[in-house]
Design an enzyme around this catalytic site. Structure first.
Site, PDB file in Angstrom:
ATOM      1  N   HIS A  15       0.873  -1.122   0.156  1.00 17.05           N
ATOM      2  CA  HIS A  15       0.172  -0.024  -0.104  1.00 17.05           C
ATOM      3  C   HIS A  15       0.874   1.133   0.021  1.00 17.05           C
ATOM      4  O   HIS A  15       0.340   2.482   0.128  1.00 17.05           O
ATOM      5  CB  HIS A  15      -0.942  -0.083   1.247  1.00 17.05           C
ATOM      6  N   CYS A  17       1.924   5.541  12.920  1.00 19.05           N
ATOM      7  CA  CYS A  17       1.956   4.809  13.922  1.00 19.05           C
ATOM      8  C   CYS A  17       1.917   5.479  15.229  1.00 19.05           C
ATOM      9  O   CYS A  17       1.447   4.971  16.327  1.00 19.05           O
ATOM     10  CB  CYS A  17       2.900   3.640  14.042  1.00 19.05           C
TER      11      CYS A  17
END
Lengths: 90, 454
Positions: free
Chosen positions: B254, B378
């Site tokens: 991705h 993240c």
């Protein structure tokens, strides 16, 4: 061996690709498709190798089908318009 | 407002039922007052969003939109061909297997590898885990040392942390101010005990490119395996595992306009690199990654890799045009803007800027029309400054004011102009109300101020 595509068939393909690309519901995909089609035809104009010309022509034909299918998919799952698209209308 | 009137009517009704006229009047006045205050002119510092619509996407390092051509390649395997690619006894299995093998070739072709050296995984995180833990554990009886850097992705750092718990020695190399490692530092860190060096190709937060070919050559000369996390680099810059002497490489679907949930790991066969698998099971993917290969996802990754190979030069030129345009606009209007990471040796599509005297979170809030991040996705939930910026020696205040602008194949000039213009406007607005900025304008050096402790 297949003959090199005529000037007329290349022009038709170009027109079809542009016409179809404009139908992309997604702003970014539409902008990319139009830019890519224009730039590719401009660079491929200079191609002299017959074989390469045929390959590129066939790639264009295949991509026209991809674009047509993806417009259908895109229209099935449309999203809200981008900020920038709403701006231009005003 | 409605609730208020309701309460008021109740209160009034308690007092006197007879004074009906009076009551209605008072309520009307109150309602009118309410309306006045809500239509008050927006203040100088208010963040009023006059523009409506979905925000523009400027976070291409977190993930990229899937290319319609990739989806077109995947759809047949989501709709018609559902076979398990490992089924050897019927046509359903064969057709899926053919598709997966074609995808493997496409991935291998992009990085100059042999298809047999490609293992499909669930993403770069898994590839990194298999590489770091797998190699370290397999060679553990003889070698118990791993070298990595301080600016690696969390999954490499955490894998190393896990190895430390198992008794391995880990060296976390520092990076220079520009985000690039010092090759001499690396050479000094290598010992006969070292089994693996893991250094990322392009950093996800600051876009810095490491000298992969030099690191590869150094590792080869010392017979140490070299793993690189190339999630942000594959398809965006030319990579060749043989020319660059890479032994293991992590690829993510991705990040190169492919589907999410799929990745690949390149593992060299000659000389053979052996890994201890993390996942036990049916022994698919040469036993290194058990579990059925997801045919549609693998096909998508393959299509994305093939596209990336054809479009690399074209995309690269576009990234260069966009980033130059963006930076020119920002630098022409704003001062005290610092680019984090080396401006030369970095990927054009990742621009990490620190706007001094502006709080990053406030700027992100103000730029609601643009999907941006202050760093890695993240860690975007925490307000802590990024460890990558700390590693390159960014001051605490500048680390707090950093924003990453991620450009993709699908970003347009119009979007870049809009983003630059909005950023300039909001940075100016936020600075205007900052007392620090005022002091800087008056010529006070902020660093010399002794703040009183409370």
């Amino acid at each position: 061996m297949a003959s090199s595509p005529s000037r007329r068939s290349i022009l038709t393909l170009y027109k079809n690709l542009i016409r179809e690309s404009e139908k992309f519901p997604n702003y970014n995909f539409r902008a990319y498709a139009l830019r890519k089609v224009r730039d590719s035809f401009r660079t491929n104009q200079k191609l002299t190798d017959k074989k390469e010309r045929i390959t590129q022509y066939n790639l264009g034909v295949d991509n026209l089908d991809v674009i047509r299918r993806q417009i259908i998919v895109g229209n099935l799952y449309k999203s809200e318009k981008l900020v920038i698209e709403n701006l231009r209308k005003n | 407002m409605f609730r208020l009137t309701k309460k008021l009517t109740a209160a009034f009704s308690k007092t006197a039922q007879s004074k009906t006229n009076n009551k209605v009047q008072s309520v009307l006045i109150l309602v009118q007052e309410q309306r006045y205050s809500s239509t008050g002119q927006p203040g100088k510092f208010s963040v009023k969003h006059e523009d409506v619509g979905r925000p523009l996407y400027f976070d291409a390092q977190a993930t990229t939109p899937m290319d319609p051509r990739v989806l077109d390649a995947m759809l047949p395997y989501l709709v018609s061909y559902h076979g398990n690619p490992h089924s050897r006894t019927h046509a359903y299995g064969w057709e899926s297997e053919t598709a997966v093998e074609k995808a493997r070739e496409q991935v291998a072709d992009l990085i100059g590898a042999d298809p047999k050296e490609i293992v499909f995984t669930s993403g770069a995180t898994e590839s990194n885990n298999i590489s770091v833990k797998g190699v370290a554990r397999f060679y553990a009886p003889r070698k118990k040392h791993v070298v990595t850097t301080q600016i690696e992705h969390k999954c490499v750092l955490d894998s190393c942390r896990a190895l430390e718990g198992e008794g391995f020695k880990i060296t976390y190399l520092p990076v220079k101010q520009n985000g690039i490692i010092d090759l001499q530092d690396l050479e000094r860190a290598l010992t006969p005990e070292t089994s693996l060096v893991s250094i990322m190709t392009v950093n996800n937060e600051i876009g810095v490119k490491q000298p992969i070919a030099d690191i590869g050559a150094l590792c080869k000369s010392k017979k140490i395996f070299f793993h690189t996390d190339a999630a942000q680099a594959v398809g965006k810059m030319p990579l060749d595992v043989n020319k660059m002497n890479i032994d293991l490489m992590s690829i993510s679907g991705h990040k190169l306009y492919g589907p999410k949930g799929v990745g690949a790991l390149y593992i060299r066969r000659r000389p053979r690199v052996r890994v201890e698998p993390i996942q036990s099971g049916g022994g698919q993917e040469r036993g290194m990654r058990s579990g059925t290969v997801p045919t549609p996802l693998a096909v998508g990754l393959g299509a994305a890799c093939e596209l990336a190979k054809h479009e690399m030069a074209y995309d690269h030129a576009w990234m260069e045009t966009l980033s130059q345009r963006f930076l020119d606009k920002i630098y022409s209007k704003l001062t005290h803007v610092i680019r984090n990471g080396d401006p030369e040796h970095s990927y054009h599509g990742c621009i990490n800027l620190s706007f001094a005297y502006v709080e990053g979170e406030s700027l992100l809030m103000a730029l609601k029309d643009i999907a941006l991040s202050s760093g890695s996705a993240c860690t975007s939930a925490s307000l802590e400054p990024s460890y990558v910026l700390r590693a390159i020696g960014t001051d605490e205040d500048l680390a707090h004011s950093s924003i990453r602008f991620g450009l993709s194949r699908f970003t347009t000039i119009e979007e870049v102009d809009y983003t630059a213009e909005k950023t300039i406007r909001h940075v100016e607005r936020l600075r205007e109300m900052s007392p620090l900025w005022e002091m800087v304008q008056e010529g006070v050096d902020i660093k010399t101020i002794q703040w009183s402790q409370h």
